[in-house]
Design a protein around this motif. Structure first.
Motif, PDB file in Angstrom:
ATOM      1  N   ASN A 330      35.326  22.952  42.144  1.00 55.85           N
ATOM      2  CA  ASN A 330      35.123  22.145  40.945  1.00 55.85           C
ATOM      3  C   ASN A 330      35.631  20.719  41.165  1.00 55.85           C
ATOM      4  OD1 ASN A 330      34.099  24.165  38.938  1.00 55.85           O
ATOM      5  ND2 ASN A 330      36.038  25.161  39.452  1.00 55.85           N
ATOM      6  N   LYS A 331      34.932  19.763  40.632  1.00 53.78           N
ATOM      7  CA  LYS A 331      35.277  18.348  40.795  1.00 53.78           C
ATOM      8  C   LYS A 331      36.691  18.052  40.295  1.00 53.78           C
ATOM      9  CE  LYS A 331      33.533  13.738  39.565  1.00 53.78           C
ATOM     10  NZ  LYS A 331      32.487  13.005  38.804  1.00 53.78           N
ATOM     11  N   MET A 332      37.111  18.722  39.230  1.00 56.89           N
ATOM     12  CA  MET A 332      38.417  18.467  38.635  1.00 56.89           C
ATOM     13  C   MET A 332      39.489  19.442  39.121  1.00 56.89           C
ATOM     14  SD  MET A 332      38.191  15.809  36.737  1.00 56.89           S
ATOM     15  CE  MET A 332      36.903  15.051  37.739  1.00 56.89           C
ATOM     16  N   ALA A 333      39.216  20.190  40.172  1.00 60.42           N
ATOM     17  CA  ALA A 333      40.202  21.139  40.698  1.00 60.42           C
ATOM     18  C   ALA A 333      41.508  20.420  41.032  1.00 60.42           C
ATOM     19  CB  ALA A 333      39.653  21.829  41.944  1.00 60.42           C
ATOM     20  N   GLY A 334      42.606  20.972  40.557  1.00 60.40           N
ATOM     21  CA  GLY A 334      43.913  20.385  40.803  1.00 60.40           C
ATOM     22  C   GLY A 334      44.299  19.283  39.838  1.00 60.40           C
ATOM     23  N   LYS A 335      43.409  18.965  38.885  1.00 56.62           N
ATOM     24  CA  LYS A 335      43.666  17.855  37.957  1.00 56.62           C
ATOM     25  C   LYS A 335      43.862  18.313  36.511  1.00 56.62           C
ATOM     26  CE  LYS A 335      40.968  14.667  40.826  1.00 56.62           C
ATOM     27  NZ  LYS A 335      39.839  13.702  40.873  1.00 56.62           N
ATOM     28  N   LEU A 336      43.870  19.637  36.305  1.00 56.00           N
ATOM     29  CA  LEU A 336      43.963  20.156  34.950  1.00 56.00           C
ATOM     30  C   LEU A 336      45.353  20.684  34.656  1.00 56.00           C
ATOM     31  CD1 LEU A 336      40.554  22.088  34.859  1.00 56.00           C
ATOM     32  CD2 LEU A 336      41.018  19.714  34.166  1.00 56.00           C
ATOM     33  N   ALA A 337      45.704  20.690  33.390  1.00 64.86           N
ATOM     34  CA  ALA A 337      47.000  21.206  32.948  1.00 64.86           C
ATOM     35  C   ALA A 337      46.788  22.054  31.695  1.00 64.86           C
ATOM     36  CB  ALA A 337      47.970  20.058  32.677  1.00 64.86           C
ATOM     37  N   PHE A 338      47.832  22.751  31.285  1.00 60.42           N
ATOM     38  CA  PHE A 338      47.703  23.787  30.254  1.00 60.42           C
ATOM     39  C   PHE A 338      48.790  23.648  29.193  1.00 60.42           C
ATOM     40  CE2 PHE A 338      46.134  25.089  34.319  1.00 60.42           C
ATOM     41  CZ  PHE A 338      44.931  25.709  34.051  1.00 60.42           C
ATOM     42  N   ALA A 339      48.441  24.032  27.953  1.00 60.82           N
ATOM     43  CA  ALA A 339      49.415  23.961  26.862  1.00 60.82           C
ATOM     44  C   ALA A 339      49.091  25.005  25.810  1.00 60.82           C
ATOM     45  CB  ALA A 339      49.413  22.564  26.227  1.00 60.82           C
ATOM     46  N   ALA A 340      50.140  25.629  25.275  1.00 63.62           N
ATOM     47  CA  ALA A 340      49.971  26.539  24.139  1.00 63.62           C
ATOM     48  C   ALA A 340      49.569  25.723  22.916  1.00 63.62           C
ATOM     49  CB  ALA A 340      51.266  27.293  23.884  1.00 63.62           C
ATOM     50  N   PHE A 341      48.833  26.355  21.990  1.00 62.00           N
ATOM     51  CA  PHE A 341      48.372  25.607  20.818  1.00 62.00           C
ATOM     52  C   PHE A 341      48.657  26.374  19.538  1.00 62.00           C
ATOM     53  CE2 PHE A 341      45.028  24.217  17.801  1.00 62.00           C
ATOM     54  CZ  PHE A 341      45.458  22.903  17.660  1.00 62.00           C
ATOM     55  N   LYS A 342      49.342  25.707  18.637  1.00 64.48           N
ATOM     56  CA  LYS A 342      49.686  26.242  17.329  1.00 64.48           C
ATOM     57  C   LYS A 342      48.945  25.400  16.299  1.00 64.48           C
ATOM     58  CE  LYS A 342      53.887  25.410  15.884  1.00 64.48           C
ATOM     59  NZ  LYS A 342      53.737  24.659  14.599  1.00 64.48           N
TER      60      LYS A 342
END
Length: 481
Positions: A330-342
């Motif tokens: 994927n073009k964005m591999a290694g550039k994504l991050a994650f967050a829980a959402f309330k």
């Protein structure tokens, strides 16, 4: 296996050495990580065989029906260990998801004995169970003669395990004392945020912490990132699968429900309350302002592909979808991050609705005891740890795997925020829908109504009132309302 290596692995299996110490020790003996993993698998197989008669069905063959998925890939990669442990043979058919569930329905509805066990979503068991197509697994789980002492049923995440159990009564609470265990959870998906950090930095946007902030962040990203990038990806096709991920996760965080269940067990629509209407207006506004132009065609695949290609700045969908988009080619591999959402600023924590890939036993299997031997191995802690650390088996359903330092370090290294996201949202993760036989029909109609709202064919308030009226009519006609 040399004696020193055997002694170290045995010490790990007894709990005297942690995984970090095990890997460090094997490394000091000159073993590469792959070799160390192979020896650990052999040691675990030997330890399992010492505590339980895994050879009781030696020489038998069972057949599986599998969806093409990383969970199935991890199992197939580890299958030789099961064969060595049990002396059994396993054959399987694998189909892509666009035809997979039709294959399952065809086999079960024909009472075919061809397949002994199969992959399923927990929602599907609300149809399969009452139809008599699948087996209540409590008979095996609770029998110490048929279930190995290390299976650790209490190790499963409670919200996930309970979501796979239902008493078969429309509106009955999942995981109730009289519930039947229609399937064993294998891997699951929480719905949270995956985002492109570079795009967020460029637009000067912070990760949203509630629904108001998500709407505003998505609009600013759409305006300021440029290059045709849109702010947020969510599903939009005319399918029940549009309702269950981000949409219902946010909706449930505001304590909103799909259906009411009266004291006498009657069901009625619950999505036309004042608070539900306010939520729908906000969701519709977000899509109109900041979603893809052809949102009404978007499934899991389109939402993920756009994120991986850099066409969207964030998604509110399955965390494992973001996981896969952050890897591969994927073009964005290694550039994504994650967050829980309330979604609800007044809520104490996230409460994501979940999808659960599970294992079920066909009621038409010719050898259920042998089938259970495979199912308990495939859903056991040893295989779960193998899949999580050696393969892309996310998200595992066992608490012990999430406590494993090697697994957590693997995620922390390449998936920033993923562990923290999981820790924050897993305690509130469960299926939020009401279990009942019209589930797929009613949620698909809900998705169709959402499409009409987004395209401005019907105002939100009117659309929800009409939807509730239609659902109540269907429930009464089916004898449920």
């Amino acid at each position: 296996m040399h004696e020193k290596e055997k002694d170290l692995i045995d010490a790990f299996l007894r709990g005297q050495v942690d995984r970090r110490g095990l890997i460090k020790g094997l490394g000091a003996m000159g073993l590469a990580a792959g070799t160390a993993g192979t020896l650990l698998n052999l040691g675990q197989t030997r330890a399992l065989a010492a505590d339980f008669d895994w050879q009781a069905h030696k020489g038998k063959t069972i057949k599986l029906l599998l969806n093409k998925h990383p969970y199935a890939d991890a199992m197939i990669a580890n299958l030789e260990n099961f064969k060595k442990l049990t002396g059994m043979n396993v054959v399987y058919d694998v189909f892509p998801e666009d035809v997979y569930f039709d294959k399952v329905t065809a086999a079960l509805s024909a009472s075919s004995p061809e397949y002994d066990a199969f992959m399923t979503g927990a929602y599907m068991t609300w149809t399969y169970g009452p139809a008599g197509w699948i087996t209540d697994l409590n008979e095996w789980i609770k029998d110490p003669a048929k279930t190995n002492p290390n299976y650790a049923w209490d190790d499963f995440l409670p919200g996930v395990k309970n979501s796979c159990a239902w008493n078969g009564k429309p509106g009955g609470a999942l995981g109730s004392e009289d519930a039947k265990q229609w399937c064993i959870p294998w891997g699951f998906e929480q719905n949270n945020i995956t985002y492109n950090k570079a795009m967020f930095d460029k637009a000067g946007v912070k990760v949203p912490g509630n629904m108001d902030e998500m709407v505003a962040a998505a609009a600013k990203l759409t305006k300021d990132v440029g290059g045709g990038v849109y702010g947020i990806g969510v599903r939009g096709s005319r399918s029940w699968a549009t309702i269950h991920p981000g949409f219902l996760s946010a909706y449930a965080n505001f304590d909103q429900k799909d259906l009411n269940v009266s004291a006498d067990g009657k069901l009625s629509a619950a999505m036309n309350t004042a608070q539900s209407k306010a939520f729908h207006k906000q969701w519709v506004q977000m899509i109109q302002q900041s979603g893809p132009k052809d949102w009404s065609t978007y499934t899991w695949y389109q939402v993920g592909t756009d994120l991986g290609a850099g066409a969207s700045a964030m998604i509110f969908d399955a965390d494992i979808l973001g996981y896969f988009m952050n890897g591969g080619d994927n073009k964005m591999a290694g550039k994504l991050a994650f967050a829980a959402f309330k979604a609800n600023p007044e809520a104490k924590a996230p409460t994501p609705n979940i999808w659960i890939w599970s294992l079920s036993m066909s009621n038409f299997s010719k050898d259920k005891d042998a089938t259970w031997y495979f199912m308990q191995w495939a859903s056991g802690p040893e295989h779960a740890l193998f899949g999580a650390t050696k393969m892309d088996f996310v998200n595992p359903v066992r608490q012990s795997v999430w406590k494993d330092e090697v697994f957590r370090e693997k995620l922390n290294k390449s998936y920033p925020g993923y562990v923290e996201m999981f820790d924050a949202s897993a305690p509130g993760a469960s299926i939020k829908f009401t279990a009942q036989p019209l589930f797929f029909d009613l949620t698909t109609e809900w998705a169709a109504t959402l499409q009409k709202m987004v395209s401005k064919e019907v105002p939100v308030d009117e659309g929800l009132d009409k939807l509730a009226e239609s659902i109540n009519g269907q429930l009464k006609e089916a004898g449920l309302g």
